[in-house]
Structure formats: C-alpha cells, structure tokens
Design a protein around this motif. Structure first.
Motif, PDB file in Angstrom:
ATOM      1  N   ASP A   1       0.873  -1.244   0.086  1.00  0.00           N
ATOM      2  CA  ASP A   1       0.047   0.030   0.012  1.00  0.00           C
ATOM      3  C   ASP A   1       0.817   1.283   0.045  1.00  0.00           C
ATOM      4  OD1 ASP A   1      -1.766   2.154   0.481  1.00  0.00           O
ATOM      5  OD2 ASP A   1      -2.979   0.621   1.572  1.00  0.00           O
TER       6      ASP A   1
ATOM      7  N   LYS B   1       7.049   3.896  -4.487  1.00  0.00           N
ATOM      8  CA  LYS B   1       6.666   3.703  -5.532  1.00  0.00           C
ATOM      9  C   LYS B   1       7.721   2.802  -6.510  1.00  0.00           C
ATOM     10  CE  LYS B   1       3.413   7.507  -5.762  1.00  0.00           C
ATOM     11  NZ  LYS B   1       2.998   8.674  -6.638  1.00  0.00           N
TER      12      LYS B   1
ATOM     13  N   GLU C   1       0.270   4.406  -0.471  1.00  0.00           N
ATOM     14  CA  GLU C   1      -0.038   5.446   0.175  1.00  0.00           C
ATOM     15  C   GLU C   1       0.050   5.503   1.705  1.00  0.00           C
ATOM     16  OE1 GLU C   1      -0.916   8.656  -1.104  1.00  0.00           O
ATOM     17  OE2 GLU C   1      -0.609   7.592  -3.280  1.00  0.00           O
ATOM     18  N   LYS C   2      -0.207   4.455   2.333  1.00  0.00           N
ATOM     19  CA  LYS C   2       0.115   4.218   3.568  1.00  0.00           C
ATOM     20  C   LYS C   2       1.761   4.158   3.865  1.00  0.00           C
ATOM     21  CE  LYS C   2      -4.166   1.900   4.927  1.00  0.00           C
ATOM     22  NZ  LYS C   2      -4.777   0.777   5.250  1.00  0.00           N
TER      23      LYS C   2
END
Length: 86
Positions: free
Chosen positions: A32, A67, A34-35
C-alpha cells in the motif's frame, strides 16, 4: 520547552513510534504505497525531532522509494529502521 513538556513529548514518542512502525510494516507487506508514504513521513519527522538521523534517513528512503523500490529493498530498509528504534 520546560522539563515537564520534554518528558511528556518523549513519553508520547515512545508510546506512538512502535505503532507507526507496525503500520509501516503492514503497508509494506500489503504493498500500500499511500500508507507507506504517510507512515514513513511521520517516522522521518519524529526521528528528526529526536535527532535520530539514521532512522530519519532510512524512513526518508522508504518514503521516496515507496513507488519504485522492490519488496526486498523495502524489507531491508524496514529491518534497519526497526533495528535503529531498538
């Protein structure tokens, strides 16, 4: 800051950081991004406030590489971050 305020801040940090490391670990395991970004950023700031430059550097690498780094690279960084906290 007065002595009582500093003690209070240290108490909060000692109580909160293990949970944030756990959140980062779960986010890495789940992929994840974003987290990972949020948790790594919070840990980096906390480490800088404590003058934990190595821990901040590791968290910063996790934040900037969220990312692009492989799972293995993230696992190695996470392991280093946890070791620095201990």
């Amino acid at each position: 800051l007065g002595e009582d305020n500093v003690r209070g801040l240290i108490t909060v940090i000692l109580r909160e950081v293990p949970g944030k490391i756990g959140e980062l670990e779960r986010a890495c395991r789940e992929g994840d991004v974003e987290k990972i970004l949020v948790a790594a950023h919070l840990l980096k700031g906390t480490a800088l406030a404590m003058r934990g430059n190595l821990m901040a550097n590791i968290a910063g690498k996790m934040e900037s590489g969220a990312k692009s780094l492989s799972q293995g690279e993230m696992d190695m960084l996470l392991s280093g971050l946890k070791k620095e906290w201990e």
